[in-house]
Design a protein around this motif. Structure first.
Motif, PDB file in Angstrom:
ATOM      1  N   SER A  10       0.849  -1.187   0.000  1.00  0.00           N
ATOM      2  CA  SER A  10       0.000   0.000   0.000  1.00  0.00           C
ATOM      3  C   SER A  10       0.883   1.235   0.000  1.00  0.00           C
ATOM      4  N   ARG A  11       0.418   2.248  -0.712  1.00  0.00           N
ATOM      5  CA  ARG A  11       1.119   3.538  -0.648  1.00  0.00           C
ATOM      6  C   ARG A  11       0.825   4.172   0.700  1.00  0.00           C
ATOM      7  N   GLU A  12       1.873   4.584   1.379  1.00  0.00           N
ATOM      8  CA  GLU A  12       1.686   5.228   2.678  1.00  0.00           C
ATOM      9  C   GLU A  12       1.940   6.719   2.636  1.00  0.00           C
ATOM     10  N   GLY A  13       2.541   7.196   1.573  1.00  0.00           N
ATOM     11  CA  GLY A  13       2.770   8.624   1.508  1.00  0.00           C
ATOM     12  C   GLY A  13       3.842   9.008   0.520  1.00  0.00           C
ATOM     13  N   GLN A  14       4.146  10.283   0.558  1.00  0.00           N
ATOM     14  CA  GLN A  14       5.160  10.837  -0.320  1.00  0.00           C
ATOM     15  C   GLN A  14       6.037  11.780   0.488  1.00  0.00           C
ATOM     16  N   LEU A  15       7.334  11.542   0.411  1.00  0.00           N
ATOM     17  CA  LEU A  15       8.296  12.420   1.053  1.00  0.00           C
ATOM     18  C   LEU A  15       8.717  13.456   0.016  1.00  0.00           C
ATOM     19  N   VAL A  16       8.310  14.678   0.216  1.00  0.00           N
ATOM     20  CA  VAL A  16       8.525  15.742  -0.761  1.00  0.00           C
ATOM     21  C   VAL A  16       9.950  16.263  -0.674  1.00  0.00           C
ATOM     22  N   GLU A  17      10.592  16.365  -1.833  1.00  0.00           N
ATOM     23  CA  GLU A  17      11.961  16.873  -1.937  1.00  0.00           C
ATOM     24  C   GLU A  17      12.865  16.233  -0.896  1.00  0.00           C
ATOM     25  N   HIS A  18      12.865  14.931  -0.887  1.00  0.00           N
ATOM     26  CA  HIS A  18      13.519  14.136   0.151  1.00  0.00           C
ATOM     27  C   HIS A  18      14.971  13.780  -0.164  1.00  0.00           C
ATOM     28  N   VAL A  19      15.301  13.659  -1.452  1.00  0.00           N
ATOM     29  CA  VAL A  19      16.645  13.254  -1.864  1.00  0.00           C
ATOM     30  C   VAL A  19      17.217  14.329  -2.778  1.00  0.00           C
ATOM     31  N   PHE A  20      18.426  14.783  -2.460  1.00  0.00           N
ATOM     32  CA  PHE A  20      19.111  15.763  -3.304  1.00  0.00           C
ATOM     33  C   PHE A  20      20.070  15.034  -4.223  1.00  0.00           C
ATOM     34  N   ARG A  21      19.834  15.156  -5.514  1.00  0.00           N
ATOM     35  CA  ARG A  21      20.653  14.459  -6.505  1.00  0.00           C
ATOM     36  C   ARG A  21      20.727  15.287  -7.779  1.00  0.00           C
ATOM     37  N   ASP A  22      21.890  15.374  -8.338  1.00  0.00           N
ATOM     38  CA  ASP A  22      22.085  16.077  -9.606  1.00  0.00           C
ATOM     39  C   ASP A  22      21.565  17.509  -9.581  1.00  0.00           C
ATOM     40  N   GLY A  23      21.746  18.174  -8.446  1.00  0.00           N
ATOM     41  CA  GLY A  23      21.385  19.582  -8.350  1.00  0.00           C
ATOM     42  C   GLY A  23      19.929  19.873  -8.088  1.00  0.00           C
ATOM     43  N   SER A  24      19.131  18.842  -7.835  1.00  0.00           N
ATOM     44  CA  SER A  24      17.718  19.097  -7.527  1.00  0.00           C
ATOM     45  C   SER A  24      17.208  18.094  -6.492  1.00  0.00           C
ATOM     46  N   TYR A  25      16.086  18.440  -5.899  1.00  0.00           N
ATOM     47  CA  TYR A  25      15.460  17.583  -4.898  1.00  0.00           C
ATOM     48  C   TYR A  25      14.426  16.677  -5.562  1.00  0.00           C
ATOM     49  N   LEU A  26      14.395  15.443  -5.107  1.00  0.00           N
ATOM     50  CA  LEU A  26      13.490  14.441  -5.669  1.00  0.00           C
ATOM     51  C   LEU A  26      12.527  13.946  -4.595  1.00  0.00           C
ATOM     52  N   ASP A  27      11.296  13.696  -4.993  1.00  0.00           N
ATOM     53  CA  ASP A  27      10.298  13.120  -4.095  1.00  0.00           C
ATOM     54  C   ASP A  27      10.485  11.606  -4.015  1.00  0.00           C
ATOM     55  N   VAL A  28      10.020  11.052  -2.912  1.00  0.00           N
ATOM     56  CA  VAL A  28      10.089   9.612  -2.674  1.00  0.00           C
ATOM     57  C   VAL A  28       8.690   9.118  -2.314  1.00  0.00           C
ATOM     58  N   ILE A  29       8.279   8.029  -2.940  1.00  0.00           N
ATOM     59  CA  ILE A  29       7.003   7.385  -2.634  1.00  0.00           C
ATOM     60  C   ILE A  29       7.267   6.277  -1.615  1.00  0.00           C
ATOM     61  N   CYS A  30       6.455   6.238  -0.560  1.00  0.00           N
ATOM     62  CA  CYS A  30       6.622   5.254   0.522  1.00  0.00           C
ATOM     63  C   CYS A  30       5.530   4.185   0.421  1.00  0.00           C
ATOM     64  N   PHE A  31       5.933   2.949   0.652  1.00  0.00           N
ATOM     65  CA  PHE A  31       5.034   1.796   0.582  1.00  0.00           C
ATOM     66  C   PHE A  31       5.193   0.956   1.836  1.00  0.00           C
ATOM     67  N   ALA A  32       4.198   0.154   2.131  1.00  0.00           N
ATOM     68  CA  ALA A  32       4.318  -0.804   3.226  1.00  0.00           C
ATOM     69  C   ALA A  32       3.454  -2.025   2.938  1.00  0.00           C
ATOM     70  N   LEU A  33       3.907  -3.141   3.488  1.00  0.00           N
ATOM     71  CA  LEU A  33       3.129  -4.379   3.481  1.00  0.00           C
ATOM     72  C   LEU A  33       3.100  -4.872   4.918  1.00  0.00           C
ATOM     73  N   LEU A  34       1.915  -5.175   5.413  1.00  0.00           N
ATOM     74  CA  LEU A  34       1.728  -5.619   6.790  1.00  0.00           C
ATOM     75  C   LEU A  34       1.564  -7.130   6.862  1.00  0.00           C
ATOM     76  N   SER A  35       1.925  -7.677   7.996  1.00  0.00           N
ATOM     77  CA  SER A  35       1.839  -9.128   8.183  1.00  0.00           C
ATOM     78  C   SER A  35       0.413  -9.642   8.008  1.00  0.00           C
ATOM     79  N   ARG A  36      -0.584  -8.864   8.372  1.00  0.00           N
ATOM     80  CA  ARG A  36      -1.974  -9.319   8.220  1.00  0.00           C
ATOM     81  C   ARG A  36      -2.365  -9.500   6.758  1.00  0.00           C
ATOM     82  N   ASP A  37      -1.645  -8.795   5.853  1.00  0.00           N
ATOM     83  CA  ASP A  37      -1.924  -8.914   4.426  1.00  0.00           C
ATOM     84  C   ASP A  37      -1.088 -10.001   3.755  1.00  0.00           C
ATOM     85  N   TRP A  38      -0.086 -10.513   4.493  1.00  0.00           N
ATOM     86  CA  TRP A  38       0.817 -11.491   3.907  1.00  0.00           C
ATOM     87  C   TRP A  38       0.106 -12.760   3.412  1.00  0.00           C
ATOM     88  N   PRO A  39      -0.826 -13.365   4.130  1.00  0.00           N
ATOM     89  CA  PRO A  39      -1.454 -14.588   3.601  1.00  0.00           C
ATOM     90  C   PRO A  39      -2.091 -14.392   2.224  1.00  0.00           C
TER      91      PRO A  39
END
Length: 180
Positions: free
Chosen positions: A140-169
């Motif tokens: 599941s998408r849990e969020g977006q980290l805005v301008e989280h990584v600085f690379r090549d002279g600009s800031y990049l956003d990061v998309i966060c995901f998670a999988l929980l044990s209850r969804d594993w089966p």
């Protein structure tokens, strides 16, 4: 960790040259937080830290005895039963479905052997392949980290995901149909 003709095994010293070649390929570097060419000394230091760190694991994914990719489990938080994961197929000619098989073995390890509650993934926002991969796996998408990584002279956003044990089966059953 094995299934028919596929396995995850701990990274060993004999894997270091191959791993460095994979990691330094343009295809892999382009989608990482740091995209510089990693020196042998940096790589060796990473491996030495890995061998001492009891809360980080790196595995080689093999199919038919051939190394195809790598999975990292890190930022292990036993108090909250969670970890982060990272992965890539290093071989460009890996058989179709190899990524799904690699994920299945890694997630089975996280939930059934380590007994963790949550695995966290992150992808640079422009990495549509990684985003689709996480979603295909049932994360599941849990969020977006805005301008989280600085690379090549600009800031990049990061998309966060998670999988929980209850969804594993449910996820496990779906992945088994696809890859075993």
């Amino acid at each position: 960790m094995t299934s028919p003709n596929i396995l995850l095994r701990p990274v060993e010293e004999r894997d270091l040259e191959l791993l460095l070649a994979w990691r330094n390929s343009e295809r892999i570097r382009a989608n990482m937080y740091t995209d510089h060419i990693i020196t042998w000394e940096e790589h060796r230091s990473w491996f030495e830290r890995l061998t001492r760190d009891k809360e980080s694991f790196a595995f080689i994914f093999e199919a038919e005895g051939r190394p195809l990719g790598v999975v990292n489990l890190n930022h292990m938080d036993r108090a909250n039963n969670r970890c982060h994961w990272g992965f890539y197929l290093g071989e460009t000619d890996a058989p179709k479905g190899s990524g799904t098989q690699m994920a299945y073995l890694a997630l089975r390890h996280v939930f059934e052997e380590l007994k963790l509650h949550k695995v966290i993934g992150e992808a640079l926002a422009f990495n549509s392949a990684s985003i689709a991969y996480h979603e295909k796996l049932g994360f599941s998408r849990e969020g977006q980290l805005v301008e989280h990584v600085f690379r090549d002279g600009s800031y990049l956003d990061v998309i966060c995901f998670a999988l929980l044990s209850r969804d594993w089966p449910r996820v496990k059953a779906s992945l088994e149909k696809k890859c075993l």
